[in-house]
Design a protein around this motif. Structure first.
Motif, PDB file in Angstrom:
ATOM      1  N   ILE A  89       0.853   6.819  -6.276  1.00 25.64           N
ATOM      2  CA  ILE A  89      -0.262   7.781  -6.397  1.00 25.64           C
ATOM      3  C   ILE A  89       0.263   9.193  -6.208  1.00 25.64           C
ATOM      4  O   ILE A  89      -0.174  10.126  -6.903  1.00 25.64           O
ATOM      5  CB  ILE A  89      -1.356   7.434  -5.390  1.00 25.64           C
ATOM      6  CG1 ILE A  89      -2.130   6.242  -5.929  1.00 25.64           C
ATOM      7  CG2 ILE A  89      -2.289   8.595  -5.161  1.00 25.64           C
ATOM      8  CD1 ILE A  89      -2.930   5.536  -4.906  1.00 25.64           C
TER       9      ILE A  89
ATOM     10  N   SER B 110       0.845  -1.203   0.000  1.00 22.67           N
ATOM     11  CA  SER B 110       0.000   0.000   0.000  1.00 22.67           C
ATOM     12  C   SER B 110       0.869   1.238   0.000  1.00 22.67           C
ATOM     13  O   SER B 110       0.573   2.215  -0.686  1.00 22.67           O
ATOM     14  CB  SER B 110      -0.872   0.010   1.241  1.00 22.67           C
ATOM     15  OG  SER B 110      -1.691  -1.127   1.238  1.00 22.67           O
TER      16      SER B 110
ATOM     17  N   LEU C 126      -8.954   4.725  -1.290  1.00 24.08           N
ATOM     18  CA  LEU C 126      -9.175   3.282  -1.162  1.00 24.08           C
ATOM     19  C   LEU C 126      -7.985   2.648  -0.473  1.00 24.08           C
ATOM     20  O   LEU C 126      -8.124   1.818   0.438  1.00 24.08           O
ATOM     21  CB  LEU C 126      -9.381   2.668  -2.554  1.00 24.08           C
ATOM     22  CG  LEU C 126     -10.769   2.943  -3.163  1.00 24.08           C
ATOM     23  CD1 LEU C 126     -10.810   2.468  -4.606  1.00 24.08           C
ATOM     24  CD2 LEU C 126     -11.856   2.241  -2.341  1.00 24.08           C
ATOM     25  N   ILE C 127      -6.786   3.047  -0.929  1.00 29.89           N
ATOM     26  CA  ILE C 127      -5.589   2.442  -0.358  1.00 29.89           C
ATOM     27  C   ILE C 127      -5.475   2.811   1.121  1.00 29.89           C
ATOM     28  O   ILE C 127      -5.124   1.950   1.942  1.00 29.89           O
ATOM     29  CB  ILE C 127      -4.349   2.891  -1.149  1.00 29.89           C
ATOM     30  CG1 ILE C 127      -4.325   2.135  -2.474  1.00 29.89           C
ATOM     31  CG2 ILE C 127      -3.060   2.601  -0.382  1.00 29.89           C
ATOM     32  CD1 ILE C 127      -3.425   2.749  -3.489  1.00 29.89           C
TER      33      ILE C 127
ATOM     34  N   LYS D 275      -9.084   9.083  -5.383  1.00 32.72           N
ATOM     35  CA  LYS D 275      -9.975   7.973  -5.020  1.00 32.72           C
ATOM     36  C   LYS D 275      -9.142   6.764  -4.634  1.00 32.72           C
ATOM     37  O   LYS D 275      -9.360   6.118  -3.610  1.00 32.72           O
ATOM     38  CB  LYS D 275     -10.889   7.625  -6.195  1.00 32.72           C
ATOM     39  CG  LYS D 275     -12.157   8.477  -6.205  1.00 32.72           C
ATOM     40  CD  LYS D 275     -13.053   8.053  -7.371  1.00 32.72           C
ATOM     41  CE  LYS D 275     -14.099   9.112  -7.642  1.00 32.72           C
ATOM     42  NZ  LYS D 275     -14.744   8.886  -8.949  1.00 32.72           N
ATOM     43  N   THR D 276      -8.182   6.442  -5.576  1.00 34.50           N
ATOM     44  CA  THR D 276      -7.326   5.284  -5.319  1.00 34.50           C
ATOM     45  C   THR D 276      -6.633   5.457  -3.970  1.00 34.50           C
ATOM     46  O   THR D 276      -6.579   4.506  -3.159  1.00 34.50           O
ATOM     47  CB  THR D 276      -6.260   5.170  -6.423  1.00 34.50           C
ATOM     48  OG1 THR D 276      -6.901   5.387  -7.669  1.00 34.50           O
ATOM     49  CG2 THR D 276      -5.601   3.813  -6.384  1.00 34.50           C
ATOM     50  N   GLU D 277      -6.164   6.671  -3.757  1.00 31.75           N
ATOM     51  CA  GLU D 277      -5.444   6.938  -2.505  1.00 31.75           C
ATOM     52  C   GLU D 277      -6.361   6.676  -1.308  1.00 31.75           C
ATOM     53  O   GLU D 277      -5.964   6.000  -0.353  1.00 31.75           O
ATOM     54  CB  GLU D 277      -4.990   8.394  -2.493  1.00 31.75           C
ATOM     55  CG  GLU D 277      -3.996   8.692  -1.389  1.00 31.75           C
ATOM     56  CD  GLU D 277      -3.573  10.151  -1.414  1.00 31.75           C
ATOM     57  OE1 GLU D 277      -2.510  10.451  -0.895  1.00 31.75           O
ATOM     58  OE2 GLU D 277      -4.343  10.965  -1.964  1.00 31.75           O
TER      59      GLU D 277
ATOM     60  N   ALA E 240      -8.937  10.546  -9.857  1.00 32.10           N
ATOM     61  CA  ALA E 240      -8.795   9.080  -9.816  1.00 32.10           C
ATOM     62  C   ALA E 240      -7.721   8.714  -8.792  1.00 32.10           C
ATOM     63  O   ALA E 240      -7.912   7.806  -7.957  1.00 32.10           O
ATOM     64  CB  ALA E 240      -8.423   8.549 -11.192  1.00 32.10           C
ATOM     65  N   ALA E 241      -6.595   9.447  -8.866  1.00 32.58           N
ATOM     66  CA  ALA E 241      -5.505   9.179  -7.922  1.00 32.58           C
ATOM     67  C   ALA E 241      -5.998   9.363  -6.496  1.00 32.58           C
ATOM     68  O   ALA E 241      -5.697   8.551  -5.614  1.00 32.58           O
ATOM     69  CB  ALA E 241      -4.345  10.130  -8.200  1.00 32.58           C
TER      70      ALA E 241
ATOM     71  N   THR F  19       2.118   1.737  -3.330  1.00 35.84           N
ATOM     72  CA  THR F  19       1.040   2.266  -4.168  1.00 35.84           C
ATOM     73  C   THR F  19       0.839   3.745  -3.860  1.00 35.84           C
ATOM     74  O   THR F  19       0.651   4.555  -4.772  1.00 35.84           O
ATOM     75  CB  THR F  19      -0.251   1.502  -3.879  1.00 35.84           C
ATOM     76  OG1 THR F  19       0.065   0.134  -3.793  1.00 35.84           O
ATOM     77  CG2 THR F  19      -1.259   1.726  -4.976  1.00 35.84           C
TER      78      THR F  19
END
Lengths: 182, 1289
Positions: free
Chosen positions: B1063, B1056, B1118-1119, B1114-1116, B1111-1112, B1059
């Motif tokens: 991100i 993570s 989520l992560i 959101k991903t962040e 998007a980044a 990731t």
């Protein structure tokens, strides 16, 4: 897309020709944020936008002058707009950018960077979206640098006259800085 | 005399006298004045004008003379001056003529006349000469004016003539002047005479007037004094009368009046007024007193109808109220009585008009006042009539006593006026009833003040008791019967007081009797009457009226009550006669009551029926009833509501409680009994809860075995307490025998077999008791058998067995087991004993070939080995013996053929042989010498080690023998004693051994049980250990899995993080792209229209940048969530891992503990086996010990005989008597020499524990075999104190 005329900017704010101000000010503005407020700069005053880079402090300058940067070989002063507007100073974030502005003073281009919290967008503000600055603000003439108030959606954008933001003396000071560094 | 004259007359007389004197004075004075006036007239009218005229004439002459002189004078020749002189002369002449005219007009006295007549010719002469002078001078003037000079002779002539004339005039003038002077003198004399005359008249008149004045004043003074005295007397009399009245009033003598006759007639009006005032005051008082008197005597007078004002009205009102209340009471009672008797009759008492005396009083006072004023006016009139002339002001102004009299008169008049005014005020106040009004005494002086004070005091004395009486009458009229008046009053006030007290008495009596009657009536004695005869007048009527009324009421009531009694008895159909008049209302009411009651009864029946049927919702219809009956029905309905509501609640609660579902406490608020029910229910809930708690407590205690735990009955109440007490008693009953049996079982289990239970129990407890007794019997039997067996065993009667048929059940099995055990033990024992016996006897038996088990096999093998060893030893011994017999001293036994100690024996024998043989030879020689009883023989060779010791020993022996033998005799004795002791000890040992044997028997059986339990323990422990092991393994597996999981989580987190970095990069790229797009937009803007397309592209690029940023983000997010979860998981995993580690540790600990338990159990088991073995061996040893002890005993005896033998033997020795003392010094050495033998024994006597017995057994054999040849000491045989086991034992 009428280009805002430099001379008219100064006269309009004081003369208060209400019906004309929208048409005179309508155009594209580079909008940015200071704290939670939005401000707009006439697009033609903007030279470019650069990310935050190391700012070299210059001793014995006013507090709102953060220092100077080396922009591709050219030294320009950077003004902290928060400080200038008597806002509490904060740490720089990854959104903090420097907007490089430029205008002519007696055929001499004045270039400087202004440090803002966040740059937003290039916004086209139509004539009917612009209202003159309320009289309330213009006490003592300290807020002459506000050209008008732009409305977009529910937001309110202070349209700045960057040349008025800094007084003549300050501008001269900046220019001297720029010259000395150059 | 004078007193009888009226004051006015006196005054008139006095004034008359005064006036007469004054008149006399006036007449005399007037006469004198007239005389004086005449004189003065003469002087004024005649003399004075005469003198005036004379003087005028003289003055005129002087003027003329001056003018003449002026004219004559030559120095005064100017015309103006001369003219002045002319004028002067003219004036003088005129003046003189005037004076003459004046004088001539006046009357002349004769002398005067005479003088005048002589005067006139002179006067005329003078006048002519003057005129001549003037004429001459006028000629001169004319002359002069014509121009003649002064010194003109004509002029001088004229002057001379003029001089002549002038001197003649002067002469005439002087003569006339003389006459005139005489006349003046004469007039002056006349005047003087007149004055003297008038002075004389005046002085005469003055003396006359003085005399008259004196006489008049005296007369006036006498008259004034007499008048004053008479007035004073009158006032004194008034004062006396007033004082007397006041005193009489204070004394209550209200009838006392002032005596009119003692005061002068003029003042009688005042006295009469006061009397009238008193009458006015006392009349109503008397009326009131009379009324009160009458009222107090019960004679109710008619109402007072007169009109009174103020306080009298109050008194009247009070009296009327009193009369009203009394007559009203009477009237009401009689009216009520009449009404009750004949229906509704009303009666009214007529009141006669009461005529007050106040008007008369007022009239009297007015009359009095009027007469006073009249008298005063008369005096004034008289005075004024006298002063009507001119003398009135003079008189007023006159000083002296007249003014005093006048002032006194005025003052008298004023005082009387004030008095009259006050009397008027008082009488008006009295008429108006303002009894509190008093005259202001301070306004008056002297006796007047006393009068006013007297009147005030009179009023106070009268009105004080009046107010008391009024107050009493007021209170009585209000029904508040006051206490008797105890103050002392006099006269009429006392009568009033007595009357009031009598009234109070009568009222109290009436009230008491009424109270008594009402009380008696209340108490039910309705025949009680008021004793009428005790009262008088209206009170009697009242009492009778009350009695009649009450009995009339009671008669009606009885009838009504009879009907009501029927109602009360439930007979609502009972008839009631019709009552007359208004009493019909009773009929109506009772009929209404009948109807309503019936309706009520109907509803009650309905309700009760419904209640009986359980229809609790049924209610009576309240609208059918009226008034309080409706309220009753509503009340019943509400009562039912109120009752049934909580009833349902309590029913619900009781239902729940009865079903065992204890509800929560009722917290609603109820009142009264419902509150009691609520509280009871709550208490019931509490009690049940407490019961449940106590039952739980008891059950828990029972499960925990705390049988002494009891519920606390005091916490409960009533039947709950009984229940708890019952439970406690049940527990006591159950646990008592249980404890007894537990105690018994405990004792039995501890081997302390108690007495049989002799207490009587019932039921199952009896069964328990019987069983316990049986158990005790069985155990006792067992114990008996065990003792028997032990005894037999001690006695060596190994064939003895317990009789198993005597026992039952498992006890039989135990006994059989013991028997079999004994069989099993004793069989091989016998065999081994036999073998040992044989071996010990030297009769080495063949090897045992029978097969035994366990220890017996060991015994068998040991025995066999022993047989082998002994056989080989015997063979070697035989060989050696044979060789030694044959003298082959070099022959040695083959030690390798032997094992263990046997080998050592053989080796020892061999070595011994080796070592022994060399010195043996010399020792043999020495010994031979010794053998010849020559104890002086010694070994002389140089030996070392043992041989040296042998040599020393031999030598020592020889010496010792030499020493010893001399002492042997003593020693033998000691030995004999010691052997006795040994015999005793052996006996004790033998006894101990037998006791030991029995103990061992018990120990053996206990051990048997213990062994079984321990084995089971061991098995269980092993199982537990395997389980614990399994747990531990599982937990460890879990732990490793957790570690793997933690690793996995950590990896996730790491991934993570990676990731997140990516991100961040993406964000950075997006940010830069955004900046680029914005810059592009700026550039496009700068390019104007040309850059429009580019602006669009820039915008798109910016949008892409924003989207990638989003998007980044959101991903962040989520992560971040994933990392959070991973972190959470990691924490949880760590916790789980920790828990697992704890489990593993715990499991390992359990495993270890269980393992330890298992090992301990196994060791215990093994230990118990060993103990068992040891006990068995101990048994054997004990047996052996017992036999050995006996043997020791016999040996000791033998020792005794041998000691005797020894003594005889000792006799045979040749002793070196010289060395005896020396040899004694070597005794320790001899002991040293003896020790090797003992040392040699030691290894055998300190064997390993379990081999000890065998060794001992072996030791027995040589003992048995060589019993005669070698007698070992008991210590050698059984080194009890040296054997550590035995020491422990």
């Amino acid at each position: 897309m009428p280009e805002p005329v430099k001379d008219s900017n100064k006269t309009d704010t004081t003369s208060g020709e209400v019906p004309n101000i929208g048409q005179q000010l309508a155009g594209k503005y580079m909008t940015f944020k200071l704290a939670s407020e939005e401000y707009g700069l006439a697009i033609l005053r903007v030279r470019e936008i650069i990310g935050l880079m190391d700012i070299t402090r210059v001793p014995r300058t006013k507090e709102f002058i953060r220092g100077v940067i080396n922009l591709r070989g050219k030294v320009i002063p950077v003004v902290d707009l928060r400080m200038k507007f008597n806002m509490p100073s904060t740490e720089s974030t990854d959104q903090t950018v420097i907007i490089v502005v430029q205008w002519l003073v007696s055929n001499n281009a004045t270039t400087m960077g202004i440090l803002v919290d966040e740059v937003l967008e290039v916004l086209n503000i139509a004539a009917e979206q612009i209202e003159p600055p309320p009289e309330l603000y213009s006490r003592n003439g300290e807020t002459d640098f506000i050209l008008g108030i732009g409305k977009a959606d529910k937001r309110v954008i202070c349209l700045l006259d960057i040349e008025q933001v800094l007084s003549k003396d300050e501008t001269m000071h900046l220019r001297s800085l720029e010259a000395s560094e150059a | 005399m004078l007193n009888d004259i009226k004051t006015s007359t006196k005054l008139l007389f006095g004034f008359g006298l005064a006036i007469a004197v004054t008149l006399i004075i006036g007449i005399v004075g007037r006469q004198a004045l007239v005389t004086a006036s005449e004189h003065m007239d003469d002087i004024g009218k005649n003399r004075m004008p005469s003198l005036y005229g004379v003087q005028e004439m003289i003055a005129g002459q002087l003027h003329v003379a001056a003018g003449q002189r002026g004219l004559v004078n030559r120095r005064m020749m100017e015309h103006g001056v001369r003219q002045g002189n002319y004028d002067e002369i003219a004036t003088g002449l005129r003046q003189a003529a005037d004076g003459r005219k004046v004088y001539e007009a006046l009357p002349m006295a004769p002398e005067e006349q005479r003088i005048w007549s002589s005067f006139v010719p002179r006067w005329d002469e003078w006048q002519r000469n003057v005129q001549s002078t003037v004429d001459i001078e006028k000629e001169k003037d004319a002359l002069l004016s014509s121009g003649a000079k002064g010194d003109d002779p004509r002029v001088t002539q004229i002057d001379d003539k003029a001089m002549e004339f002038m001197s003649r005039a002067r002469d005439a003038r002087s003569e006339s002047n003389k006459a005139l002077a005489d006349i003046a003198r004469l007039n002056n004399d006349f005047g003087k005479t007149a004055v003297q005359q008038s002075e004389a008249a005046a002085s005469k008149n003055i003396s006359v007037m003085l005399t008259a004045m004196f006489i008049g004043s005296m007369i006036a003074a006498v008259v004034g004094l007499s008048i004053a005295r008479s007035i004073k007397n009158a006032l004194d009399a008034l004062h006396r009368e007033a004082t007397r009245l006041a005193q009489a009033a204070v004394a209550g003598q209200l009838a006392t009046r002032a005596d009119v006759m003692v005061v002068p007639a003029e003042f009688r009006g005042i006295v009469q007024g006061v009397n009238d005032t008193l009458d006015a005051v006392i009349n109503p008082l008397n009326v009131a007193a009379d009324y009160v008197d009458k009222i107090s005597k019960g004679d109710i007078p008619p109402k007072i109808t007169d009109t009174y004002n103020g306080d009298f009205n109050v008194i009247k009102g009070n009296l009327n109220k009193c009369i009203d209340s009394l007559s009203g009471l009477l009237g009401t009672m009689s009216t009520m009585y009449e009404a009750q008797r004949a229906g509704d009759i009303e009666a009214y008492v007529d009141v006669t008009q009461f005529q007050g005396a106040y008007r008369q009083l007022a009239q009297g006072v007015n009359d009095g006042v009027k007469s006073i004023i009249d008298n005063t006016l008369t005096i004034l009139d008289t005075v004024s009539s006298y002063s009507e002339g001119d003398f009135t002001p003079v008189m007023r102004r006159l000083p002296g006593k007249q003014v005093v009299a006048n002032e006194r008169m005025d003052k008298l008049r004023q005082n009387l006026m004030a008095l009259v005014a006050d009397a008027k005020v008082l009488s008006i106040a009295a008429v108006e009833g303002k009894l509190a009004v008093r005259a202001d005494a301070s306004k008056h002086q002297g006796d007047y003040r006393k009068i006013v004070q007297g009147v005030n005091e009179t009023l106070d004395a009268v009105i004080g008791p009046l107010n008391v009486a009024a107050n009493y009458v007021d209170r009585i009229s209000k029904g508040e019967v006051p206490a008797k008046i105890t103050d002392n009053y006099n006269g009429d006030f006392n009568v009033i007081k007595n009357n009031l007290n009598q009234l109070v008495n009568n009222l109290n009596q009436l009230v008491d009797d009424m109270g008594v009657m009402s009380k008696q009536h209340d108490a039910g004695d309705i025949d009680v009457k008021i004793p009428e005869e005790r009262f008088e007048g209206a009170y009697r009527v009242m009492a009778k009226g009350v009695n009649d009324m009450v009995f009339g009421h009671i008669a009606v009531k009885k009838k009504a009550m009879a009907c009501l009694a029927e109602f009360a008895a439930g007979n609502f159909d009972a008839p009631l006669e019709k009552f007359p008049g208004k009493k019909v209302f009773i009929n109506e009411n009772i009929e209404l009551l009948r109807r309503n009651s019936k309706a009520l009864v109907t509803d009650a029946i309905m309700l009760s029926k419904a209640a009986v049927e359980g229809k609790l919702a049924t209610r009576a219809d309240a609208s059918k009833h009226q008034g309080d009956f409706r309220k009753i029905v509503q009340g019943v309905n509400e009562t039912l509501d109120a009752v049934i509501g909580p009833l349902n609640v309590s029913a619900d609660y009781v239902d729940k409680i009865s079903k065992g579902s204890i509800p929560a406490k009722i917290t609603d608020t109820y009142n009264g009994d419902f509150n009691t029910i609520k509280n009871n229910l709550n208490q019931c809930i509490d009690a049940v809860n407490n019961m449940v708690a106590d039952a739980g407590l008891l059950a828990k205690a029972a499960v925990e075995g705390k049988l002494a735990t009891r519920a606390d009955a005091s916490k409960h109440q009533g039947d709950y307490r009984k229940i708890v007490q019952g439970v406690n008693e049940t527990l006591d009953a159950v646990i008592g025998p249980l404890n007894v049996s537990a105690d018994y079982v405990d004792k039995i289990s501890k081997g302390n077999i108690p007495e049989r239970i002799t207490d009587t129990y019932n039921g199952d407890f009896n069964t328990i008791k019987n069983n316990l007794n049986k158990c005790i019997d069985a155990v006792n039997r067992m114990a008996g058998d065990a003792t028997m067996l032990a005894k037999a065993a001690v006695e060596g009667k190994l064939a003895t067995r317990a009789d198993a048929t005597k026992h039952e059940g498992d006890f039989r099995k135990i006994v059989q087991g013991v028997n079999e055990t004994l069989d099993a033990v004793i069989g091989p024992l016998n065999v081994s004993a036999d073998y040992v016996d044989k071996i010990s006897r030297g009769n080495i038996p063949p090897k045992i070939t029978d097969s035994y088990n366990g220890d017996f096999n060991t015994i068998k093998n040991n025995l066999n080995r022993c047989v082998d060893a002994v056989n080989s030893l015997v063979a070697d011994t035989e060989t050696l013996v044979r060789a030694s017999i044959e003298g082959k001293l070099s022959t040695r036994a083959d030690a390798s053929k032997h094992e263990g100690d046997y080998r050592r024996i053989v080796d020892g024998v061999n070595k011994t042989l080796d070592a022994v043989i060399a010195p043996v030879m010399e020792a043999a020689g020495a010994l031979e010498t010794l053998a010849r009883y020559d104890l002086r023989a010694r070994v002389t060779g140089d030996y070392q080690g043992d041989h040296a010791r042998i040599k020393d020993a031999l030598n020592g022996t020889a010496k010792a023998l030499q020493d010893a033998l001399s002492q042997v005799a003593d020693a033998v004795e000691q030995v004999s004693e010691a052997s006795q002791q040994i015999a005793g000890s052996s006996q004790a040992v033998s006894q101990g051994a037998s006791e030991q044997a029995s103990s061992l028997e018990e120990t053996s059986s206990s051990l048997e049980e213990m062994a079984g339990m321990t084995k089971q323990n061991a098995d269980n422990t092993i199982q537990a250990r395997s389980l614990a092991q399994t747990t531990k393994e599982a937990a460890e597996k879990g732990g490793t899995a957790m570690i793997r999981m933690t690793d996995a989580m950590e990896k996730i987190r790491a991934a993570s993080q990676g990731t997140a970095d990516i991100i961040k990069d993406i964000n950075e790229i997006a940010f830069q792209t955004n900046l680029l797009a914005l810059n592009a937009a700026v550039e496009a803007a700068r390019a104007g229209d040309a850059g429009r397309g580019f602006a669009v592209v820039a915008e798109e690029v910016r949008n892409l940048a924003l989207r990638s940023k989003e998007a980044a983000k959101k991903t962040e997010d989520l992560i971040k969530v994933a990392v959070g979860h991973a972190e959470n998981g990691r924490v949880i995993t760590n916790e789980v891992a920790g828990s697992l580690t704890e489990i593993v540790t715990a499991a390992a600990k359990v495993n270890d503990i269980v393992s330890e338990i298992a090992v301990a159990s196994q060791e215990q088991s093994r230990g118990i086996e060993q103990v068992n073995t040891a006990v068995a061996e101990m048994d054997k040893v004990v047996q052996t010990a017992a036999s050995n002890a006996e043997e020791s005993s016999s040996a000791a005896e033998e020792l005794a005989s041998q000691s005797e033998e020894l003594s005889s033997l000792v006799q045979r020795f040749e002793l070196d008597r010289d060395n005896r003392t020396a040899s004694r010094r070597h005794a320790p050495a001899a002991k040293e020499a003896a020790s090797p033998r003992r040392a040699a024994m030691h290894p055998a006597t300190i064997p390993p524990p379990r081999r000890g017995a065998v060794i001992v057994n072996r030791a027995k054999r040589p003992n048995g075999a060589n019993g005669t040849t070698h007698k070992p000491s008991p210590e050698d045989l059984i080194p009890l104190e040296k054997d550590p086991e035995f020491q422990d034992f």
